[in-house]
Every structure is written in structure tokens, then in C-alpha cells.
Design an enzyme around this catalytic site. Structure first.
Site, PDB file in Angstrom:
ATOM      1  N   ARG A 191       0.788  -1.190   0.044  1.00  0.00           N
ATOM      2  CA  ARG A 191      -0.090  -0.011   0.016  1.00  0.00           C
ATOM      3  C   ARG A 191       0.832   1.242  -0.073  1.00  0.00           C
ATOM      4  NH1 ARG A 191      -1.897   1.004   4.201  1.00  0.00           N
ATOM      5  NH2 ARG A 191      -1.237  -0.516   5.704  1.00  0.00           N
ATOM      6  N   TYR A 217      -1.528  -3.496  -6.755  1.00  0.00           N
ATOM      7  CA  TYR A 217      -1.261  -4.578  -5.481  1.00  0.00           C
ATOM      8  C   TYR A 217      -2.065  -4.348  -4.389  1.00  0.00           C
ATOM      9  CZ  TYR A 217       1.677  -7.411  -2.512  1.00  0.00           C
ATOM     10  OH  TYR A 217       2.081  -8.242  -1.759  1.00  0.00           O
ATOM     11  N   GLY A 218      -2.603  -5.350  -3.849  1.00  0.00           N
ATOM     12  CA  GLY A 218      -3.388  -5.697  -2.378  1.00  0.00           C
ATOM     13  C   GLY A 218      -4.097  -4.184  -2.338  1.00  0.00           C
ATOM     14  N   LYS A 236      -9.502  -2.153   1.782  1.00  0.00           N
ATOM     15  CA  LYS A 236      -9.296  -1.060   2.729  1.00  0.00           C
ATOM     16  C   LYS A 236      -9.988   0.347   2.242  1.00  0.00           C
ATOM     17  CE  LYS A 236      -7.257  -3.703   5.438  1.00  0.00           C
ATOM     18  NZ  LYS A 236      -5.763  -3.925   5.520  1.00  0.00           N
ATOM     19  N   HIS A 246     -10.659  -2.089  11.725  1.00  0.00           N
ATOM     20  CA  HIS A 246      -9.450  -3.062  11.079  1.00  0.00           C
ATOM     21  C   HIS A 246      -9.301  -3.961  12.252  1.00  0.00           C
ATOM     22  CE1 HIS A 246      -4.931  -3.065   9.590  1.00  0.00           C
ATOM     23  NE2 HIS A 246      -5.743  -4.091   8.937  1.00  0.00           N
ATOM     24  N   SER A 270      -1.153  -3.159  10.686  1.00  0.00           N
ATOM     25  CA  SER A 270      -0.993  -3.846   9.469  1.00  0.00           C
ATOM     26  C   SER A 270       0.348  -5.014   9.543  1.00  0.00           C
ATOM     27  CB  SER A 270      -0.579  -3.426   8.095  1.00  0.00           C
ATOM     28  OG  SER A 270      -1.863  -2.538   7.920  1.00  0.00           O
ATOM     29  N   ALA A 271       0.240  -6.223   9.588  1.00  0.00           N
ATOM     30  CA  ALA A 271       1.329  -7.075   9.803  1.00  0.00           C
ATOM     31  C   ALA A 271       1.817  -7.185  11.323  1.00  0.00           C
ATOM     32  CB  ALA A 271       2.517  -6.785   8.765  1.00  0.00           C
ATOM     33  N   CYS A 272       0.914  -7.301  12.165  1.00  0.00           N
ATOM     34  CA  CYS A 272       1.140  -7.022  13.807  1.00  0.00           C
ATOM     35  C   CYS A 272       0.235  -8.171  14.135  1.00  0.00           C
ATOM     36  CB  CYS A 272       0.753  -5.780  14.429  1.00  0.00           C
ATOM     37  SG  CYS A 272       2.070  -4.426  13.577  1.00  0.00           S
ATOM     38  N   LYS A 295      -3.090  -9.976  13.205  1.00  0.00           N
ATOM     39  CA  LYS A 295      -4.461 -10.163  13.376  1.00  0.00           C
ATOM     40  C   LYS A 295      -4.640 -11.920  12.765  1.00  0.00           C
ATOM     41  CE  LYS A 295      -5.349  -6.572  11.030  1.00  0.00           C
ATOM     42  NZ  LYS A 295      -4.034  -6.125  10.985  1.00  0.00           N
ATOM     43  N   ASN A 328      -2.637 -14.206  12.330  1.00  0.00           N
ATOM     44  CA  ASN A 328      -2.213 -15.264  13.356  1.00  0.00           C
ATOM     45  C   ASN A 328      -3.177 -15.552  14.299  1.00  0.00           C
ATOM     46  OD1 ASN A 328       0.738 -16.630  12.441  1.00  0.00           O
ATOM     47  ND2 ASN A 328       0.323 -14.433  11.412  1.00  0.00           N
ATOM     48  N   ASP A 388      -9.243  -9.628   9.151  1.00  0.00           N
ATOM     49  CA  ASP A 388      -8.764  -8.168   8.866  1.00  0.00           C
ATOM     50  C   ASP A 388      -9.827  -7.215   9.163  1.00  0.00           C
ATOM     51  OD1 ASP A 388      -6.485  -6.852   7.899  1.00  0.00           O
ATOM     52  OD2 ASP A 388      -7.541  -6.250   6.139  1.00  0.00           O
ATOM     53  N   ASN A 402       6.415  -8.393   2.234  1.00  0.00           N
ATOM     54  CA  ASN A 402       5.109  -8.066   2.221  1.00  0.00           C
ATOM     55  C   ASN A 402       4.520  -8.887   1.092  1.00  0.00           C
ATOM     56  OD1 ASN A 402       2.516  -6.631   3.021  1.00  0.00           O
ATOM     57  ND2 ASN A 402       2.517  -5.590   1.079  1.00  0.00           N
ATOM     58  N   ARG A 446       2.056 -12.214  -0.090  1.00  0.00           N
ATOM     59  CA  ARG A 446       1.036 -12.583   0.424  1.00  0.00           C
ATOM     60  C   ARG A 446       0.259 -13.482  -0.299  1.00  0.00           C
ATOM     61  NH1 ARG A 446      -1.564  -8.470   4.258  1.00  0.00           N
ATOM     62  NH2 ARG A 446       0.099  -7.259   4.718  1.00  0.00           N
TER      63      ARG A 446
HETATM   64  P1  GTP Z   1      -2.176  -7.370   7.777  1.00  0.00           P
HETATM   65  O1  GTP Z   1      -2.737  -8.430   6.894  1.00  0.00           O
HETATM   66  O2  GTP Z   1      -1.250  -6.743   7.347  1.00  0.00           O
HETATM   67  O3  GTP Z   1      -3.359  -6.591   8.449  1.00  0.00           O
HETATM   68  O4  GTP Z   1      -1.412  -8.257   9.038  1.00  0.00           O
HETATM   69  P2  GTP Z   1      -1.851  -8.997  10.166  1.00  0.00           P
HETATM   70  O5  GTP Z   1      -2.103  -8.190  11.268  1.00  0.00           O
HETATM   71  O6  GTP Z   1      -3.036  -9.923   9.883  1.00  0.00           O
HETATM   72  O7  GTP Z   1      -0.585  -9.637  10.728  1.00  0.00           O
HETATM   73  P3  GTP Z   1      -0.202 -11.304  10.533  1.00  0.00           P
HETATM   74  O8  GTP Z   1      -1.034 -12.105  11.293  1.00  0.00           O
HETATM   75  O9  GTP Z   1       0.072 -11.626   9.031  1.00  0.00           O
HETATM   76  O10 GTP Z   1       1.235 -11.260  11.108  1.00  0.00           O
HETATM   77  C1  GTP Z   1       2.460 -10.387  10.442  1.00  0.00           C
HETATM   78  C2  GTP Z   1       3.657 -11.040  11.051  1.00  0.00           C
HETATM   79  O11 GTP Z   1       3.701 -10.969  12.293  1.00  0.00           O
HETATM   80  C3  GTP Z   1       3.958 -12.281  10.532  1.00  0.00           C
HETATM   81  O12 GTP Z   1       5.201 -12.373   9.974  1.00  0.00           O
HETATM   82  C4  GTP Z   1       3.805 -13.175  11.712  1.00  0.00           C
HETATM   83  O13 GTP Z   1       4.738 -14.386  11.530  1.00  0.00           O
HETATM   84  C5  GTP Z   1       4.211 -12.204  12.635  1.00  0.00           C
HETATM   85  N1  GTP Z   1       3.241 -12.714  14.115  1.00  0.00           N
HETATM   86  C6  GTP Z   1       2.090 -12.658  14.394  1.00  0.00           C
HETATM   87  N2  GTP Z   1       1.546 -13.127  15.519  1.00  0.00           N
HETATM   88  C7  GTP Z   1       2.688 -13.363  15.976  1.00  0.00           C
HETATM   89  C8  GTP Z   1       3.032 -13.383  17.473  1.00  0.00           C
HETATM   90  O14 GTP Z   1       2.247 -13.643  18.500  1.00  0.00           O
HETATM   91  N3  GTP Z   1       4.394 -13.021  17.981  1.00  0.00           N
HETATM   92  C9  GTP Z   1       5.455 -12.798  17.013  1.00  0.00           C
HETATM   93  N4  GTP Z   1       6.725 -12.690  17.568  1.00  0.00           N
HETATM   94  N5  GTP Z   1       5.059 -12.700  15.739  1.00  0.00           N
HETATM   95  C10 GTP Z   1       3.837 -12.675  15.296  1.00  0.00           C
HETATM   96  C1  SPV Z   2      -2.855  -4.219   5.531  1.00  0.00           C
HETATM   97  O1  SPV Z   2      -2.092  -3.727   5.077  1.00  0.00           O
HETATM   98  O2  SPV Z   2      -3.383  -4.115   6.616  1.00  0.00           O
HETATM   99  C2  SPV Z   2      -3.443  -5.360   4.903  1.00  0.00           C
HETATM  100  C3  SPV Z   2      -3.043  -5.692   3.405  1.00  0.00           C
HETATM  101  O3  SPV Z   2      -4.128  -6.307   5.282  1.00  0.00           O
HETATM  102  S1  SPV Z   2      -3.769  -4.331   2.189  1.00  0.00           S
HETATM  103  O4  SPV Z   2      -4.847  -5.302   1.679  1.00  0.00           O
HETATM  104  O5  SPV Z   2      -2.766  -4.310   1.076  1.00  0.00           O
HETATM  105  O6  SPV Z   2      -4.344  -3.290   3.066  1.00  0.00           O
HETATM  106 MN    MN Z   3      -4.834  -5.376   7.092  1.00  0.00          MN
END
Ligand code: GTP
Ligand code: SPV
Ligand code: MN
Length: 605
Positions: A69, A208-209, A217, A237, A259-261, A263, A265, A284, A374, A376
Site C-alpha cells: 500500500r 497491488y493489494g 481497505k 481494522h 498491518s502485519a502485527c 491479526k 495469526n 482483517d 510483504n 501475500r
Molecule cells: P495485515 O494483513 O497486514 O493486516 O497483517 P496482520 O495483522 O494480519 O498480521 P499477521 O498475522 O499476518 O502477522 C504479520 C507478521 O507477524 C507475520 O510475519 C507473523 O509471523 C508475525 N506474528 C504474528 N503473530 C505473532 C506473535 O504472536 N508473535 C510474534 N513474534 N510474531 C507474530
Molecule cells: C494491511 O496492510 O493492513 C493489509 C494488506 O491487510 S492490504 O490489503 O494491502 O491493505
Molecule cells: Mn490489514
């Protein structure tokens, strides 16, 4: 096809502006998907993966200038600048439309214009909404078919009703003998523009995305947050999960993390405490509305996962790994010699040879990531082995607790309970997180990302907080409890203190029990923390000192945070809700008085 009075003229208007050689209405069928995928293979956008390893799946490699993004190219074009607020890029809607009209003129020459009618939420759900995306990208059509519900059934449900207009072009016309490329885009001129008053999105230049899959989004958060403000609901979100305790009691919890924190998982984690069960409703986005009983109900408006690949493995997220075993589009992952995908963290040992996301040879130790950070997967939610049976319930699921979280190596403890909605809203407004690869820009930089909505709120952030407070007033004691969590705390040497992933269920168990008045807490200046010994760490090798550090209130760190929150709030001027100012003042006072001993709370306190 459709009798909608405004849809046909709009498509005609877009076609005469963008000048495609063909217009195609997507029916959402499997044969249509297969035909487009075959075309993408022929064009070099898709590589078909080994059918015996990864049935009906493809790998796409994007242009290296189009991998995430683009927040600095994202605009909220409200009529008044003050309605976009200081956290959004604003441009006058007329000016933006003139500028984009110039870019769109002839931008689809030599290409097919696809019309994608799509539903966010189960088709016909009273909480769902309909959008129509017009795009010149067959990759987007295939992705939208996984991420949303598309096709004729949506047009039937739409009838003559209103829809969100989403115009998308990759901006790579095939005029005057110009040859196509595997990933067409116009990276110099990307614009992701939202017109909240007219419920429109105009996206140009990226494939992309979140820049290109308009249901995600652009619609489900930026436009929907405005609808939610106007109509008294919330577009967030957030993941949505279902938790079943060993005694068979069920609660639903949502969680907002940037994002990528974490959710995806968290939403599909495998709990490590015997007897507990976690199931996924969404990973998400959540749309939340009051039900007839006055509680807040959430639906997942999406139908698929667009998940971060790196870090996903059988060890830490087996359910995601199973969800992506077939019928999946991978983007910017590495390709193995036997025609499968790989990314950093999938296995302890990388394969001896790969084709990296740029299409080059890759060997371990070469110093470059094989998969783009990033990269996916795009997979149907129905393929998740722990998808909750009620995930498509048109009325949603009742929410007991809301989590806020971020990626913080210090200061923020493992879990912290807000004693009330108002303080919880305050905590949401100050969540800070280290930046990730989900958005273009510097990774690791700390920023305040209120409610994980900084890049996604379609209006003035302070008005959004006021809306949260207002929802709390309406819902009263039926509102979910709010918790601030942090899976990413490290010690002074940078060693992670918490194992995360499936072990996060230990925190969820404490929250579950707190909601039932069954777990002890202690009052601290920042909120209610688990009383030492109340977190179930049975069988987990976390040292006593680490547990203490995870739950330590770093008074000095929080006092420093208070100063940065003051600056953060100052950006919003007098639009900031007085209740939040009061919560900040109260927090600062309690921290200053923090030398006093803590007070023990009973199970229901
Ligand atoms: P978006 O799709 O971007 O919104 O991301 P998201 O919030 O769904 O994050 P996601 O669960 O994809 O995790 C992003 C990264 O963080 C991955 O590389 C995971 O391996 C890592 N991660 C997720 N949960 C944990 C956790 O509990 N501990 C640690 N250390 N890393 C984690
Ligand atoms: C985020 O960035 O929070 C995502 C991926 O979930 S995207 O669809 O590109 O926004
Ligand atoms: Mn997201």
C-alpha cells in the site's frame, strides 16, 4: 444482467473515458476464473504451481515498484479539508477528479474493462453492502473473486439500489504497438483517492493489494468508516475470533492490530492450553452494529484472506498453511524447483535453490530475501480448517471483548484491561507500533496508529474518536470490554520475552475469565493487569523474571509516552473530545503518584 438505473450509464461513462477495447461483466463463475487465470499464465503474470503440490494455485510476481500500500499516495477527497483531518492526505475532490480524469483518459486502451459487482458481507445480509469495481486487471478480478462475493447474484441483490463506485486502472494502456508486461502499473503516478460524500473510490497506477482490491481497505474501511459514522455503527481494522472454553462456553472477541502485527495469526491460532478452542470469523476487517438486544454484533465483510506470507509455518500457524493448500494466489513469494512456493520462516532450513520474488536464482546465504517481506497469499476463508460455522451469519456474532495491540519492544505490557469504555477508547487512540512492510516506507519506525486505523480512517480522526465515545454512551454496560495487548515486548538485549502465536491463548484465557468475573487483576496507573500468578503459564518455559518484566508497568516509559501523546493530540486541536483529554490528564496524574502500593481487586472488580 442488471436493471440498475445508474450502473449501466456509469460503466458507459468509464468506458468512454478509459477507452478499453472490450467490456466484460464478471459472473463470478469458476469457468470465468479459469479462463482469466489461463490468460494470466500466458501473459507471464501467473506461474501455475505444481498441481500435485498446490492444486489450482498460482504465483504472481509484481513490479518491484508495486509491492505494498502507498500511504503517501492515498487521499481522502472530502468536500471540506477539515473533514479529512490532519492524519489523511487531502485534495479538493474537483481538482483530484480533473487530475485523475487526465490519467484515466485512454488508460485502458488495448485492454478489457471488467465490471465486478461484489458484496461485502454475505449477499443479502442486512449489515452487508454492495460495491461495483471497474478494473482493467484480470489479476484483480481473480483476487476479488476470492476476497469477496462477486457476480450475477450480487446484481440480483442490488436491484435498483445504491452501490459504491470503484474505478480502478493499472494505468498501462497498450496503444501504438506498446507490448504488455507481466505486471502492468504506472508507479510514478499512483493515486488511491476516496470521495466520501459520493461514496466513490478512484484508484490509478497500482495493481497491488489494498491499492487495487477495492473491497478491502478502500471500501470496507475508508468509505465504510464514513457510512458507519453517519449511520451509527463501526467499520474497523479487526480480526474476529470465536473462543470456546473447556466447559463449552463461547465468547467472540475482536482485535485491532496495525498491518502485519498479528491479526491473521491470532484469528486462526492453535491454542496451547488443553480444552480451549479457537475458531476464525474474520482476519482483517469487522463491521460492528448494535443488535436488538443492545449488544455489539460483528460481521466479517470479506470472503477470503489476503495474508502476510513470511513467518507463516506449520509450526506457528498450521491452520493458515492448510487454508492455502489449494485454490490460492501467491504474490511475490519465492518459487521452489519443484513448482511450489516458499518464504522466509516457512521452514527452518531454506531449500537449496529457489527463484526469488524478482525471478532471479537464489541460494541460502546470498544475503537477499527470497520472498518480498510483504508477499501475500490470497485464499478463500472457507478453506480454513477452523473457520467458525457462524462466519457467514448475516446478523454477525455478539462481541464480548475488543483487543488493541501493536508491535512494541518496550513500555507496553503483555495485557492491560481498561476499566471502562472511555478509558478503552483512550487506549485505542494511543496505540503505537513499529512500522512494517505492509506499507511502503521505513520499517521499524515507531508511530502512533490509533485503533490500527491511521491509514484507513476515511474522515477526521478526532471525530472518529468522538464516534467511538458516542457508541459507548449508546451501548452502556452492554459494550465489550477493551484490552491493550503486546506480543512483541523484548528485554534490554533485544530478546523476545513472549513466545506469541498459539501461546497468546494464555492471555485470551485471562480475558475470557475477566469477562465472566473469574480472574484476579490488580489496579495500576495504566489499567488493570493480571495479578501475579493469575496468568495461566502452565507448561510454558517463561522465566519468573520475564513474566514480571512482561507485566511490569514501566512508569518512566509511560510518562515519556504521555508527553508524546500530548503532541499527538495537539495535532487535532480543539476537535479532540474533552473526554480523551481528561483520560490523558488522569493517566499522567496516576503515573506521577505511582510510588504508592497497588490495590488488589476481587474477581468482579
Ligand atoms: P495485515 O494483513 O497486514 O493486516 O497483517 P496482520 O495483522 O494480519 O498480521 P499477521 O498475522 O499476518 O502477522 C504479520 C507478521 O507477524 C507475520 O510475519 C507473523 O509471523 C508475525 N506474528 C504474528 N503473530 C505473532 C506473535 O504472536 N508473535 C510474534 N513474534 N510474531 C507474530
Ligand atoms: C494491511 O496492510 O493492513 C493489509 C494488506 O491487510 S492490504 O490489503 O494491502 O491493505
Ligand atoms: Mn490489514
Amino acid at each position: 444482467m442488471t436493471s440498475n438505473k445508474s450502473l449501466l450509464p456509469w460503466v458507459d461513462e468509464v468506458a468512454s473515458l478509459c477507452q478499453p477495447s472490450d467490456v466484460r461483466w464478471c459472473d463470478g463463475s469458476e469457468s470465468e476464473y479459469d479462463e482469466l487465470a489461463a490468460m494470466l499464465v500466458a501473459n507471464g503474470t501467473f506461474t501455475k504451481l505444481n498441481e500435485s503440490k498446490r492444486p489450482n494455485s498460482y504465483l504472481a510476481r509484481s513490479d518491484p515498484a508495486d509491492v505494498a500500500r502507498v500511504e503517501e499516495r492515498t487521499f481522502i477527497c472530502s468536500e471540506r479539508e477539515s473533514d479529512a483531518g490532519p492524519t489523511n492526505n487531502w485534495c479538493d475532490p474537483t481538482e483530484m477528479k480533473e487530475k485523475l480524469t487526465r490519467l484515466y483518459r485512454g488508460s485502458m486502451r488495448g485492454r478489457t474493462l471488467y465490471v465486478i459487482p461484489y458484496s461485502m458481507g454475505p449477499i443479502g445480509s442486512p449489515i452487508g453492502r454492495i460495491g461495483v469495481q471497474v478494473t482493467d486487471s484480470p489479476y484483480v478480478v481473480c483476487s476479488m473473486r476470492i476476497m469477496t462475493r462477486i457476480g450475477q447474484a450480487v446484481l440480483d441483490a442490488l436491484g435498483n439500489g445504491d452501490f459504491v463506485r470503484c474505478l480502478h486502472s493499472v494505468g498501462y494502456p497498450l496503444a501504438d504497438g506498446r507490448k504488455d508486461v507481466p505486471w502492468p502499473c504506472d508507479s510514478e503516478n499512483k493515486h488511491i483517492s476516496h470521495f466520501p460524500e459520493t461514496r466513490e473510490v478512484w484508484s490509478y497506477g497500482s495493481g497491488y493489494g489494498g491499492n487495487a482490491l477495492m473491497g478491502k481497505k478502500c471500501f470496507a474501511l475508508r468509505i465504510a468508516s464514513v457510512l458507519a459514522r453517519d449511520e451509527g455503527w463501526l467499520a474497523e481494522h479487526m480480526l474476529i475470533m470465536k473462543i470456546t472454553s473447556p466447559t463449552g462456553h463461547i465468547k467472540y472477541i475482536t482485535g485491532a492490530f496495525p498491518s502485519a502485527c498479528g491479526k491473521t495469526n491470532l484469528a486462526m491460532m492453535t491454542p496451547t492450553i488443553p480444552g480451549w478452542k479457537i475458531e476464525t470469523v474474520g482476519d482483517d476487517i469487522a463491521w460492528l452494529r448494535f443488535g436488538e438486544d443492545g449488544r455489539l454484533y460483528a460481521i466479517n465483510p470479506e470472503a477470503g484472506f489476503f495474508g502476510v506470507a513470511p513467518g507463516t509455518s506449520m509450526a506457528n500457524n498450521p491452520n493458515a498453511m492448510q487454508a492455502i493448500r489449494s485454490n490460492t494466489i501467491f504474490t511475490n513469494c519465492a518459487l521452489t524447483d519443484d513448482g511450489d512456493v516458499w518464504w522466509e520462516g516457512m521452514t527452518d532450513q531454506p531449500p537449496e535453490h529457489l527463484i526469488d520474488w524478482l525471478g532471479n536464482d537464489w541460494t541460502p546465504g546470498c544475503g537477499r530475501p527470497a520472498a518480498q517481506p510483504n508477499s501475500r497469499f490470497t485464499a478463500p476463508a472457507s478453506q480454513c480448517p477452523v473457520i467458525a460455522s457462524e462466519w457467514e451469519d448475516p446478523h454477525g456474532v455478539p462481541i464480548s471483548a475488543i483487543l488493541f495491540g501493536g508491535r512494541r519492544s518496550g513500555v507496553v505490557p503483555l495485557v492491560n484491561e481498561a476499566p471502562n469504555w472511555r478509558y478503552g477508547t483512550f487506549l485505542g487512540s494511543i496505540i503505537s507500533s513499529e512500522k512494517t512492510a505492509a506499507a511502503a516506507g521505513k520499517v521499524g519506525e515507531l508511530r502512533i496508529d490509533p485503533m490500527a486505523m491511521l491509514p484507513f480512517c476515511g474522515y477526521h480522526m478526532a471525530d472518529y474518536w468522538a464516534h467511538w465515545l458516542d457508541m459507548g454512551e449508546k451501548g452502556g454496560d452492554k459494550m465489550p470490554r477493551i484490552y491493550y495487548v503486546n506480543w512483541f515486548r523484548k528485554d534490554a538485549n533485544g530478546r523476545p520475552l513472549w513466545p506469541g502465536f498459539g501461546q497468546n491463548c494464555r492471555v485470551l484465557k485471562w480475558i475470557f475469565d475477566r469477562c465472566d468475573g473469574q480472574a484476579d487483576a490488580q489496579q495500576t496507573p495504566i489499567g488493570n493487569l493480571p495479578l501475579p500468578g493469575t496468568l495461566d503459564l502452565d507448561g510454558l518455559a517463561v522465566a519468573k523474571a520475564d513474566e514480571e518484566e512482561l507485566l511490569r508497568v514501566d512508569t518512566q516509559g509511560w510518562l515519556t509516552l504521555v508527553e508524546s501523546i500530548k503532541q499527538h493530540y495537539a495535532r487535532f486541536g480543539d476537535r479532540i473530545p474533552p473526554a480523551l483529554e481528561q483520560e490523558l490528564t488522569g493517566l499522567a496524574q496516576r503515573l506521577r503518584a505511582a510510588t504508592k502500593p497497588t490495590k488488589k481487586l476481587g474477581k468482579t472488580g
